[in-house]
Design a protein around this motif. Sequence first.
Motif, PDB file in Angstrom:
ATOM      1  N   ASP A   4       0.813  -1.213   0.000  1.00 14.33           N
ATOM      2  CA  ASP A   4       0.000   0.000   0.000  1.00 14.33           C
ATOM      3  C   ASP A   4       0.848   1.265   0.000  1.00 14.33           C
ATOM      4  N   ASP A   5       2.138   1.150   0.335  1.00 16.14           N
ATOM      5  CA  ASP A   5       3.010   2.311   0.390  1.00 16.14           C
ATOM      6  C   ASP A   5       3.543   2.713  -0.984  1.00 16.14           C
ATOM      7  N   TYR A   6       3.226   1.959  -2.017  1.00 16.95           N
ATOM      8  CA  TYR A   6       3.694   2.251  -3.362  1.00 16.95           C
ATOM      9  C   TYR A   6       2.533   2.635  -4.265  1.00 16.95           C
ATOM     10  N   LEU A   7       2.849   3.426  -5.272  1.00 16.48           N
ATOM     11  CA  LEU A   7       1.892   3.675  -6.346  1.00 16.48           C
ATOM     12  C   LEU A   7       2.094   2.567  -7.368  1.00 16.48           C
ATOM     13  N   ILE A   8       1.047   1.849  -7.710  1.00 19.69           N
ATOM     14  CA  ILE A   8       1.150   0.688  -8.590  1.00 19.69           C
ATOM     15  C   ILE A   8       0.397   0.960  -9.890  1.00 19.69           C
ATOM     16  N   LEU A   9       1.104   0.727 -11.008  1.00 19.63           N
ATOM     17  CA  LEU A   9       0.537   0.920 -12.337  1.00 19.63           C
ATOM     18  C   LEU A   9       0.746  -0.347 -13.155  1.00 19.63           C
ATOM     19  N   PRO A  10      -0.091  -0.589 -14.155  1.00 19.09           N
ATOM     20  CA  PRO A  10       0.212  -1.667 -15.104  1.00 19.09           C
ATOM     21  C   PRO A  10       1.528  -1.347 -15.820  1.00 19.09           C
ATOM     22  N   SER A  11       2.357  -2.355 -16.026  1.00 21.54           N
ATOM     23  CA  SER A  11       3.632  -2.111 -16.698  1.00 21.54           C
ATOM     24  C   SER A  11       3.396  -1.648 -18.132  1.00 21.54           C
ATOM     25  N   PRO A  12       4.025  -0.538 -18.548  1.00 20.23           N
ATOM     26  CA  PRO A  12       3.906  -0.083 -19.928  1.00 20.23           C
ATOM     27  C   PRO A  12       4.933  -0.715 -20.859  1.00 20.23           C
ATOM     28  N   PHE A  13       5.723  -1.686 -20.345  1.00 14.35           N
ATOM     29  CA  PHE A  13       6.841  -2.227 -21.107  1.00 14.35           C
ATOM     30  C   PHE A  13       6.512  -3.608 -21.657  1.00 14.35           C
ATOM     31  N   ASP A  14       6.626  -3.780 -22.961  1.00 18.52           N
ATOM     32  CA  ASP A  14       6.414  -5.098 -23.562  1.00 18.52           C
ATOM     33  C   ASP A  14       7.452  -6.099 -23.076  1.00 18.52           C
ATOM     34  N   VAL A  15       8.681  -5.633 -22.848  1.00 18.59           N
ATOM     35  CA  VAL A  15       9.769  -6.530 -22.442  1.00 18.59           C
ATOM     36  C   VAL A  15       9.709  -6.870 -20.963  1.00 18.59           C
ATOM     37  N   ALA A  16       8.875  -6.164 -20.201  1.00 16.18           N
ATOM     38  CA  ALA A  16       8.778  -6.403 -18.758  1.00 16.18           C
ATOM     39  C   ALA A  16       7.329  -6.273 -18.330  1.00 16.18           C
ATOM     40  N   PRO A  17       6.505  -7.271 -18.660  1.00 11.66           N
ATOM     41  CA  PRO A  17       5.082  -7.198 -18.300  1.00 11.66           C
ATOM     42  C   PRO A  17       4.875  -7.376 -16.801  1.00 11.66           C
ATOM     43  N   GLY A  18       3.701  -6.988 -16.351  1.00 12.11           N
ATOM     44  CA  GLY A  18       3.358  -7.129 -14.941  1.00 12.11           C
ATOM     45  C   GLY A  18       2.887  -5.806 -14.374  1.00 12.11           C
ATOM     46  N   ARG A  19       3.387  -5.469 -13.191  1.00 15.05           N
ATOM     47  CA  ARG A  19       3.027  -4.230 -12.519  1.00 15.05           C
ATOM     48  C   ARG A  19       4.283  -3.415 -12.244  1.00 15.05           C
ATOM     49  N   VAL A  20       4.154  -2.092 -12.293  1.00 18.47           N
ATOM     50  CA  VAL A  20       5.245  -1.199 -11.928  1.00 18.47           C
ATOM     51  C   VAL A  20       4.943  -0.602 -10.561  1.00 18.47           C
ATOM     52  N   LEU A  21       5.920  -0.687  -9.665  1.00 18.22           N
ATOM     53  CA  LEU A  21       5.815  -0.088  -8.339  1.00 18.22           C
ATOM     54  C   LEU A  21       6.675   1.161  -8.310  1.00 18.22           C
ATOM     55  N   LEU A  22       6.056   2.281  -7.916  1.00 13.61           N
ATOM     56  CA  LEU A  22       6.739   3.566  -7.858  1.00 13.61           C
ATOM     57  C   LEU A  22       6.613   4.148  -6.457  1.00 13.61           C
ATOM     58  N   ARG A  23       7.620   4.852  -6.044  1.00 16.49           N
ATOM     59  CA  ARG A  23       7.543   5.583  -4.781  1.00 16.49           C
ATOM     60  C   ARG A  23       7.099   7.003  -5.099  1.00 16.49           C
ATOM     61  N   GLU A  24       5.813   7.137  -5.324  1.00 18.54           N
ATOM     62  CA  GLU A  24       5.208   8.407  -5.709  1.00 18.54           C
ATOM     63  C   GLU A  24       3.962   8.657  -4.855  1.00 18.54           C
ATOM     64  N   PRO A  25       3.570   9.929  -4.700  1.00 23.95           N
ATOM     65  CA  PRO A  25       2.336  10.224  -3.963  1.00 23.95           C
ATOM     66  C   PRO A  25       1.129   9.586  -4.623  1.00 23.95           C
ATOM     67  N   ARG A  26       0.143   9.253  -3.822  1.00 23.49           N
ATOM     68  CA  ARG A  26      -1.050   8.605  -4.335  1.00 23.49           C
ATOM     69  C   ARG A  26      -1.795   9.467  -5.348  1.00 23.49           C
ATOM     70  N   ASP A  27      -1.647  10.801  -5.228  1.00 23.59           N
ATOM     71  CA  ASP A  27      -2.377  11.680  -6.136  1.00 23.59           C
ATOM     72  C   ASP A  27      -1.563  12.057  -7.371  1.00 23.59           C
ATOM     73  N   ALA A  28      -0.408  11.394  -7.582  1.00 24.54           N
ATOM     74  CA  ALA A  28       0.378  11.655  -8.785  1.00 24.54           C
ATOM     75  C   ALA A  28      -0.404  11.214 -10.019  1.00 24.54           C
ATOM     76  N   ASP A  29      -0.186  11.895 -11.131  1.00 23.10           N
ATOM     77  CA  ASP A  29      -0.915  11.625 -12.373  1.00 23.10           C
ATOM     78  C   ASP A  29      -0.341  10.379 -13.033  1.00 23.10           C
ATOM     79  N   PRO A  30      -1.073   9.254 -13.075  1.00 25.27           N
ATOM     80  CA  PRO A  30      -0.524   8.022 -13.650  1.00 25.27           C
ATOM     81  C   PRO A  30      -0.234   8.146 -15.142  1.00 25.27           C
ATOM     82  N   THR A  31      -0.988   8.982 -15.853  1.00 26.30           N
ATOM     83  CA  THR A  31      -0.739   9.156 -17.282  1.00 26.30           C
ATOM     84  C   THR A  31       0.624   9.805 -17.528  1.00 26.30           C
ATOM     85  N   VAL A  32       0.938  10.808 -16.728  1.00 31.26           N
ATOM     86  CA  VAL A  32       2.231  11.480 -16.848  1.00 31.26           C
ATOM     87  C   VAL A  32       3.365  10.524 -16.483  1.00 31.26           C
ATOM     88  N   LEU A  33       3.173   9.774 -15.409  1.00 31.29           N
ATOM     89  CA  LEU A  33       4.210   8.834 -14.988  1.00 31.29           C
ATOM     90  C   LEU A  33       4.437   7.754 -16.038  1.00 31.29           C
TER      91      LEU A  33
END
Length: 291
Positions: A4-33
């Motif tokens: 819960d302490d990480y911002l989690i996004l679907p991986s945008p990388f074809d070579v590395a599928p899965g989820r991306v974990l970022l140390r970003e604020p919860r209100d950060a814009d996922p599209t920009v990231l």
Amino acid sequence: MAEDDYLILPSPFDVAPGRVLLREPRDADPTVLEARLRAGTYEHPFVVDDGEHLMLYLGSIELIQTVMDKNDPQALMPGYSQAMMTFLLFNPQPRDILMVGLGGGALLKACRAQLPRARIEAVDVDPAVLGWRTLFQLPLDDARLAVSVGDGGAFVAAHRGEVDVLMIDAFDETGFAPSLDRHEFVANAHAALSARGLMVTNLAGPGAAYGEFLMAIREVFDDQLLVVPVRDDGNHVLLAFKDPSMRPVWHRAQRMAAALEARTKLALGRFVDDAQRIGWRRLPDTLWQAD
């Protein structure tokens, strides 16, 4: 640290599928990231979780630093990280180990497991890297372990004559850390080592990125070196020895490798074979051809 302490996004990388974990604020814009991740302009370490492995990247999908098997967090994955442990063939019981470059701490955990009596000090220049310490299940500091944020050059220069093994695995977003690609750093590394100490370094990317480092190694260590090619990932691991009388005894190294493989998951025999083929005091052409 909980998920819960990480911002989690679907991986945008074809070579590395899965989820991306970022140390970003919860209100950060996922599209920009996501756009910054795709463009390689995201400036912080991030982790890809593919369900079986956690993979730490240094701001770009091109710069993977650590891979951890979620089912066996203490295991070293095949590749350069296992080759870095070849120092055990020449000094199986070091008392003091310094590490420049921490990443996800795979080498730290391996040394801690194999050498419970050794004192380990590790430094990383990027405080954001230490933010992943809990996720990658690194042990807490204690009487035999100290992890800190700082400059690797200054860290090494602060030691004199007591280090048995100095491990260099230091990269930034451009590749091999430029602050280490200097004669001064290599001279300080030599001075930091004990009489029979050795330095083991991960070399990746084009040889031009660490050309001065290699020239300094040859001069300062008087060509007391071995190079271990890493077939799995194209890296090279270089071992430099302070002892001017050091000469590898290949049959002894092979026996040591077999014994280690029997009681651990470190398959070092092939690295001994490749180092012997290249030869003592030789730098292979593949170092300069790396890209």
